[in-house]
Design an enzyme around this catalytic site. Structure first.
Site: not given
Ligand code: AP5
Length: 222
Positions: A18, A94, A129, A158, A169
């Site tokens: 994402k 979410r 990552r 992270r 997660r």
């Molecule tokens: P990356 O682009 O960083 O992936 P991402 O989908 O953004 O992953 P996140 O881990 O940030 O998602 P998440 O939903 O778990 O975390 P969030 O911060 O939102 O890519 C990942 C890796 O892969 C990178 O190293 C990248 O280089 C590599 N990559 C990307 N594309 C690639 C490709 N095509 N080929 C090869 N490699 C590739 O949420 C964290 C926490 O916050 C949650 O667990 C929850 O506790 C809380 N939270 C967040 N939002 C909410 C909400 N709305 N409500 C309640 N709690 C929430």
């Protein structure tokens, strides 16, 4: 000619790409990137009461309570920049209650992007990552390594990017994704998240170009 700003949501399992796709989308389309996870991590870094509470849930891979998340996201969506340029909402909603809250505030997306990536790939993406604390850029040790030695020496990991925590997660994601998909069925575009980040972006770019054309056509006929 008047331009109608885009309103996009992007969703997908942890590490489905994402944040990476959002970098590419904002570069081309100039939307305001609003990432729920980034907003929460900023609260943690600031040491606020909300941040302290949020960290407890994030440590367990659980959803942070709506009392904290909903207001935070709503304020960013209401910002003058988001209203003018359009927004790209990442990692929100979410749960169906988060989707309903948004609807009640009058925010309706044009498109709901779902990145689809098999689970075995996700774990590898998470543990490799790295983040540049200065530019905020996302890297991967194998797939997208830092460009210079200097960046490589300063990248960080992270706190929830361990194999154990990503499994929690993922569980949370699976519990909620179907209900959200049902709500956005009519505007959902499913994107194959395997392949290079440019290959994934090409699919999203195609959908956004089409959407923009449709919006312009509508404006032209009013
Ligand atoms: P990356 O682009 O960083 O992936 P991402 O989908 O953004 O992953 P996140 O881990 O940030 O998602 P998440 O939903 O778990 O975390 P969030 O911060 O939102 O890519 C990942 C890796 O892969 C990178 O190293 C990248 O280089 C590599 N990559 C990307 N594309 C690639 C490709 N095509 N080929 C090869 N490699 C590739 O949420 C964290 C926490 O916050 C949650 O667990 C929850 O506790 C809380 N939270 C967040 N939002 C909410 C909400 N709305 N409500 C309640 N709690 C929430």
């Amino acid at each position: 000619r008047k331009k109608e700003p885009l309103r996009i949501m992007i969703s997908g399992a942890p590490a489905s790409g994402k944040g990476t796709q959002c970098e590419l989308i904002t570069q081309k389309y100039g939307l305001v990137h609003i990432a729920a996870g980034d907003l929460l991590r900023a609260e943690i870094a600031a040491g606020s009461e909300n941040g302290k509470q949020a960290k407890e849930y994030m440590d367990k891979g659980k959803l942070v309570p709506n009392e904290i998340v909903v207001t935070m996201v709503k304020e960013r969506l209401n910002g003058p920049d988001s209203r003018e340029k359009g927004w790209l909402l990442d990692g929100y909603p979410r749960s169906s209650s988060q989707a309903i809250a948004l609807e009640e505030f009058g925010f309706q997306p044009d498109l709901f992007i779902l990145l689809e990536v098999p689970e075995e790939i996700l774990v590898e993406r998470v543990v490799g990552r790295r983040l540049d604390p200065i530019t905020g850029k996302i890297y991967h040790l194998k797939y997208s390594p830092p460009e210079t030695e200097e960046i490589a020496s300063r990248v960080t990991q992270r706190f929830d990017d361990t194999e154990e925590k990503v499994k929690l997660r993922l569980q949370t994601h699976h519990q909620n994704v179907e209900a959200i998909l049902l709500m956005y069925e009519d505007i959902t575009v499913k994107v194959n998240g395997i392949g290079s980040k440019q290959e994934v972006f090409a699919q999203i770019d195609g959908a956004l170009t089409q959407l923009l054309e449709q919006k312009q056509e509508k404006l032209g006929t009013v």
